[in-house]
Motif scaffolding. Sequence first.
Motif, PDB file in Angstrom:
ATOM      1  N   PRO A 116      -6.860  -0.151  -3.194  1.00 13.51           N
ATOM      2  CA  PRO A 116      -6.523   1.140  -3.289  1.00 13.51           C
ATOM      3  C   PRO A 116      -5.230   1.369  -4.174  1.00 13.51           C
ATOM      4  O   PRO A 116      -4.520   0.672  -4.146  1.00 13.51           O
ATOM      5  CB  PRO A 116      -6.325   1.657  -1.762  1.00 13.51           C
ATOM      6  CG  PRO A 116      -5.975   0.273  -1.074  1.00 13.51           C
ATOM      7  CD  PRO A 116      -6.771  -0.898  -1.493  1.00 13.51           C
ATOM      8  N   LEU A 117      -5.090   2.704  -4.554  1.00 18.76           N
ATOM      9  CA  LEU A 117      -3.909   2.832  -5.425  1.00 18.76           C
ATOM     10  C   LEU A 117      -2.547   2.884  -4.458  1.00 18.76           C
ATOM     11  O   LEU A 117      -1.577   2.782  -5.233  1.00 18.76           O
ATOM     12  CB  LEU A 117      -4.275   4.470  -6.056  1.00 18.76           C
ATOM     13  CG  LEU A 117      -5.410   4.384  -7.155  1.00 18.76           C
ATOM     14  CD1 LEU A 117      -5.373   5.887  -7.466  1.00 18.76           C
ATOM     15  CD2 LEU A 117      -5.422   3.294  -7.972  1.00 18.76           C
ATOM     16  N   GLN A 118      -2.781   3.388  -3.252  1.00 17.84           N
ATOM     17  CA  GLN A 118      -1.737   3.222  -2.348  1.00 17.84           C
ATOM     18  C   GLN A 118      -1.916   1.901  -1.586  1.00 17.84           C
ATOM     19  O   GLN A 118      -2.725   1.866  -0.718  1.00 17.84           O
ATOM     20  CB  GLN A 118      -1.778   4.293  -1.176  1.00 17.84           C
ATOM     21  CG  GLN A 118      -1.472   5.684  -1.763  1.00 17.84           C
ATOM     22  CD  GLN A 118      -0.089   5.922  -2.011  1.00 17.84           C
ATOM     23  OE1 GLN A 118       0.782   5.149  -1.377  1.00 17.84           O
ATOM     24  NE2 GLN A 118       0.359   6.766  -2.921  1.00 17.84           N
ATOM     25  N   MET A 119      -1.002   0.959  -1.971  1.00 16.90           N
ATOM     26  CA  MET A 119      -1.223  -0.284  -1.386  1.00 16.90           C
ATOM     27  C   MET A 119      -0.151  -0.401  -0.190  1.00 16.90           C
ATOM     28  O   MET A 119       0.758   0.297  -0.034  1.00 16.90           O
ATOM     29  CB  MET A 119      -1.037  -1.495  -2.393  1.00 16.90           C
ATOM     30  CG  MET A 119      -2.407  -1.544  -3.255  1.00 16.90           C
ATOM     31  SD  MET A 119      -2.307  -2.930  -4.600  1.00 16.90           S
ATOM     32  CE  MET A 119      -1.083  -2.075  -5.636  1.00 16.90           C
ATOM     33  N   ALA A 120      -0.481  -1.267   0.755  1.00 18.04           N
ATOM     34  CA  ALA A 120       0.284  -1.742   1.866  1.00 18.04           C
ATOM     35  C   ALA A 120       1.370  -2.704   1.423  1.00 18.04           C
ATOM     36  O   ALA A 120       1.185  -3.696   0.757  1.00 18.04           O
ATOM     37  CB  ALA A 120      -0.345  -2.440   3.078  1.00 18.04           C
TER      38      ALA A 120
ATOM     39  N   VAL B  12      -5.807   0.887 -24.023  1.00 18.76           N
ATOM     40  CA  VAL B  12      -4.748   0.961 -23.191  1.00 18.76           C
ATOM     41  C   VAL B  12      -4.848   0.828 -21.538  1.00 18.76           C
ATOM     42  O   VAL B  12      -5.473   1.656 -21.026  1.00 18.76           O
ATOM     43  CB  VAL B  12      -3.838   2.224 -23.391  1.00 18.76           C
ATOM     44  CG1 VAL B  12      -2.323   2.350 -22.666  1.00 18.76           C
ATOM     45  CG2 VAL B  12      -3.730   2.464 -24.912  1.00 18.76           C
ATOM     46  N   TRP B  13      -4.469  -0.151 -21.035  1.00 19.63           N
ATOM     47  CA  TRP B  13      -4.877  -0.586 -19.798  1.00 19.63           C
ATOM     48  C   TRP B  13      -3.705   0.100 -18.762  1.00 19.63           C
ATOM     49  O   TRP B  13      -2.756   0.104 -19.060  1.00 19.63           O
ATOM     50  CB  TRP B  13      -5.048  -1.893 -19.205  1.00 19.63           C
ATOM     51  CG  TRP B  13      -6.074  -2.955 -19.849  1.00 19.63           C
ATOM     52  CD1 TRP B  13      -5.695  -3.877 -20.797  1.00 19.63           C
ATOM     53  CD2 TRP B  13      -7.552  -2.615 -19.771  1.00 19.63           C
ATOM     54  NE1 TRP B  13      -7.061  -4.360 -21.109  1.00 19.63           N
ATOM     55  CE2 TRP B  13      -8.177  -3.473 -20.603  1.00 19.63           C
ATOM     56  CE3 TRP B  13      -8.278  -1.893 -19.179  1.00 19.63           C
ATOM     57  CZ2 TRP B  13      -9.560  -3.716 -20.819  1.00 19.63           C
ATOM     58  CZ3 TRP B  13      -9.600  -2.029 -19.251  1.00 19.63           C
ATOM     59  CH2 TRP B  13     -10.256  -2.854 -19.996  1.00 19.63           C
ATOM     60  N   LEU B  14      -4.313   0.379 -17.783  1.00 24.79           N
ATOM     61  CA  LEU B  14      -3.312   0.788 -16.514  1.00 24.79           C
ATOM     62  C   LEU B  14      -3.660  -0.407 -15.624  1.00 24.79           C
ATOM     63  O   LEU B  14      -4.678  -0.566 -14.749  1.00 24.79           O
ATOM     64  CB  LEU B  14      -3.804   1.850 -15.878  1.00 24.79           C
ATOM     65  CG  LEU B  14      -2.959   2.461 -14.666  1.00 24.79           C
ATOM     66  CD1 LEU B  14      -1.529   2.800 -14.986  1.00 24.79           C
ATOM     67  CD2 LEU B  14      -3.412   3.249 -13.584  1.00 24.79           C
ATOM     68  N   TYR B  15      -2.609  -1.280 -15.705  1.00 25.34           N
ATOM     69  CA  TYR B  15      -2.404  -2.507 -14.705  1.00 25.34           C
ATOM     70  C   TYR B  15      -2.001  -2.245 -13.269  1.00 25.34           C
ATOM     71  O   TYR B  15      -1.358  -1.349 -13.165  1.00 25.34           O
ATOM     72  CB  TYR B  15      -1.592  -3.537 -15.437  1.00 25.34           C
ATOM     73  CG  TYR B  15      -1.994  -4.219 -16.697  1.00 25.34           C
ATOM     74  CD1 TYR B  15      -2.931  -5.369 -16.511  1.00 25.34           C
ATOM     75  CD2 TYR B  15      -1.605  -3.834 -17.889  1.00 25.34           C
ATOM     76  CE1 TYR B  15      -3.544  -5.794 -17.712  1.00 25.34           C
ATOM     77  CE2 TYR B  15      -2.173  -4.632 -19.157  1.00 25.34           C
ATOM     78  CZ  TYR B  15      -2.934  -5.486 -19.070  1.00 25.34           C
ATOM     79  OH  TYR B  15      -3.411  -6.030 -19.898  1.00 25.34           O
ATOM     80  N   ARG B  16      -2.684  -3.034 -12.355  1.00 31.38           N
ATOM     81  CA  ARG B  16      -2.326  -2.832 -11.157  1.00 31.38           C
ATOM     82  C   ARG B  16      -1.168  -3.328 -10.710  1.00 31.38           C
ATOM     83  O   ARG B  16      -0.854  -4.598 -11.072  1.00 31.38           O
ATOM     84  CB  ARG B  16      -3.694  -3.605 -10.392  1.00 31.38           C
ATOM     85  CG  ARG B  16      -3.376  -3.776  -8.790  1.00 31.38           C
ATOM     86  CD  ARG B  16      -3.885  -5.045  -8.313  1.00 31.38           C
ATOM     87  NE  ARG B  16      -4.079  -5.374  -6.977  1.00 31.38           N
ATOM     88  CZ  ARG B  16      -2.881  -6.022  -6.121  1.00 31.38           C
ATOM     89  NH1 ARG B  16      -1.608  -6.182  -6.436  1.00 31.38           N
ATOM     90  NH2 ARG B  16      -3.401  -6.003  -4.844  1.00 31.38           N
ATOM     91  N   PRO B  17      -0.180  -2.614 -10.160  1.00 33.35           N
ATOM     92  CA  PRO B  17       1.129  -3.260  -9.820  1.00 33.35           C
ATOM     93  C   PRO B  17       1.007  -4.303  -8.455  1.00 33.35           C
ATOM     94  O   PRO B  17       0.015  -4.069  -7.887  1.00 33.35           O
ATOM     95  CB  PRO B  17       2.004  -1.973  -9.432  1.00 33.35           C
ATOM     96  CG  PRO B  17       1.116  -1.018  -9.007  1.00 33.35           C
ATOM     97  CD  PRO B  17      -0.312  -1.348  -9.714  1.00 33.35           C
ATOM     98  N   ASN B  18       2.220  -4.975  -8.199  1.00 30.51           N
ATOM     99  CA  ASN B  18       2.325  -5.760  -7.037  1.00 30.51           C
ATOM    100  C   ASN B  18       3.142  -4.967  -6.152  1.00 30.51           C
ATOM    101  O   ASN B  18       4.439  -4.678  -6.343  1.00 30.51           O
ATOM    102  CB  ASN B  18       2.904  -7.122  -7.593  1.00 30.51           C
ATOM    103  CG  ASN B  18       2.974  -8.110  -6.330  1.00 30.51           C
ATOM    104  OD1 ASN B  18       2.231  -7.884  -5.393  1.00 30.51           O
ATOM    105  ND2 ASN B  18       3.471  -9.082  -6.379  1.00 30.51           N
ATOM    106  N   PRO B  19       2.768  -4.633  -4.988  1.00 36.04           N
ATOM    107  CA  PRO B  19       3.329  -3.999  -3.955  1.00 36.04           C
ATOM    108  C   PRO B  19       4.647  -4.876  -3.569  1.00 36.04           C
ATOM    109  O   PRO B  19       4.356  -6.025  -3.333  1.00 36.04           O
ATOM    110  CB  PRO B  19       2.456  -3.571  -2.667  1.00 36.04           C
ATOM    111  CG  PRO B  19       1.340  -4.691  -2.952  1.00 36.04           C
ATOM    112  CD  PRO B  19       1.345  -4.958  -4.389  1.00 36.04           C
ATOM    113  N   GLU B  20       5.669  -4.162  -2.881  1.00 37.02           N
ATOM    114  CA  GLU B  20       6.925  -5.051  -2.434  1.00 37.02           C
ATOM    115  C   GLU B  20       6.407  -5.442  -1.071  1.00 37.02           C
ATOM    116  O   GLU B  20       5.829  -4.853  -0.319  1.00 37.02           O
ATOM    117  CB  GLU B  20       7.916  -3.762  -2.220  1.00 37.02           C
ATOM    118  CG  GLU B  20       8.564  -3.280  -3.623  1.00 37.02           C
ATOM    119  CD  GLU B  20       9.453  -4.374  -4.314  1.00 37.02           C
ATOM    120  OE1 GLU B  20      10.128  -4.677  -3.607  1.00 37.02           O
ATOM    121  OE2 GLU B  20       9.119  -4.445  -5.476  1.00 37.02           O
TER     122      GLU B  20
END
Lengths: 362, 91
Positions: A26-30, A354-362
Amino acid sequence: MIPNPLALIAEITHRCPLHCVYCSNPLQMAGAKEELATGGWLRVFQEAARLGILHLHLTGGEPLARLDLKELVAGAHACGLYSNLITSGIGLSETRLKEIVEVGLDHIQLSFQDAREGPANWIAGAKAHAHKVALAATIRRFPIAFTVNLVVHRQNLDCLEEMITFIEQLQPERVEIAHAQYYGWALKNRDSLMPTREQLDNCLRIVEAAQQRLSGTMRIDCVVPDYYARYPKACMGGWGRRLMLIDPAGRVLPCHAAGVIPGMQFDNVLEHPLEWIWTDSSAFQRFRGEDWMPDPCRSCDRRSEDFGGCRCQAFLLTGDASATDPTCSLAPMHNVVENARLQAAGQGSASEVVWLYRPNPE
Amino acid sequence: MARPLGSSQPRFAPGCRWGKQGDDQVVLFPEGMIRLQGTGQSVLELCDGERTVEEIVGVLAGRFNSADPAKIREDVTAFLEALQQKRIVDY
Ligand code: SF4
Ligand code: SF4
């Protein structure tokens, strides 16, 4: 009577060192602080086994980011579950793999982005490919089932033959050629991921030839992506019919993407028994069976095969989670899928992406 | 891959094994499970990687002494070939 669930997908963490442009998280990650502790997962596995679940899919994020993975595999094995580790391989040394296999891991599914190092790392947003290649050889020395998972899309489909030859050399029993599905981060990148009709036709031809050539050596699974199929996929085998997914924080969902549907409440394993969540919670009952179905599904002969398609996709593309899945050619809103295909056909070359890369949650 | 030979020694492929669903014995493999009955179950129970197909046919022929060994051999090899294609059995 509600049948037992058959499999549990445990997203044990959303942390991941990769940034795949088609990630279904999900875009909102835990974040790490929200994650269920070891004991919580172990109790859930026992409840799952009692509920009749046979297969446990340990996934993420990257499940290896959990330092207690060995305890989790051991716990799953102790209650009789068949355990599958779905991984990018980052964080897996031979020593760690040996430990996990010794405590009962049955199956490992290693993902590849491409056969070619440059494009693979471009899609993953990280230098991961060389490690995966080395790891595949290590995995093959262990007595567990080995599957390679390859996500295909517009940017790599033209190299499919080369990718199949590459995977053959890794000697897995199976390869899963999975067309990117447009949820989470993949939906954000859809225009650059969606194949053309021509690519898809070639893909099916190549897969069929490879299946014949490799029959009995390497099993190849590949399904037509639903944007190009006539009817939708039976998402998750039907809502609340076969599968449960638990997110890192312990919330239980009927599928990966269900969190996008507004107004849903997903109960947590910290507060309720898994059995109650399966049979009685509002989320699992919401689209179970046929009562919720609109026309044309409610009178369609295919409704017991595809269950009206995917609820999340219906919401994401039409704004209404109870609509017929718009990938269905009979759906009133099918035009949104036709438009998406047309838009994809008009996209330029890889250099313009131009990609939107998935970030790594804290 | 061809059918197993009389001298083949069938066994579970890596990561495939017996499991339980309630009181039923089932075969677990990466994509799912199968519930075998009767002869299918007996054949797979005899597949320990040591016994040859010929020996398995012999054991089964002894159990059902009215049956024709050629017919048993045909059934056993077809069954193993089907499981091999699913990558559940190796030989
Ligand atoms: S970023 Fe890639 S490896 Fe990580 S969870 Fe998403 S798809 Fe899997
Ligand atoms: S109308 Fe509904 S039930 Fe019929 S094929 Fe389409 S999605 Fe499936």
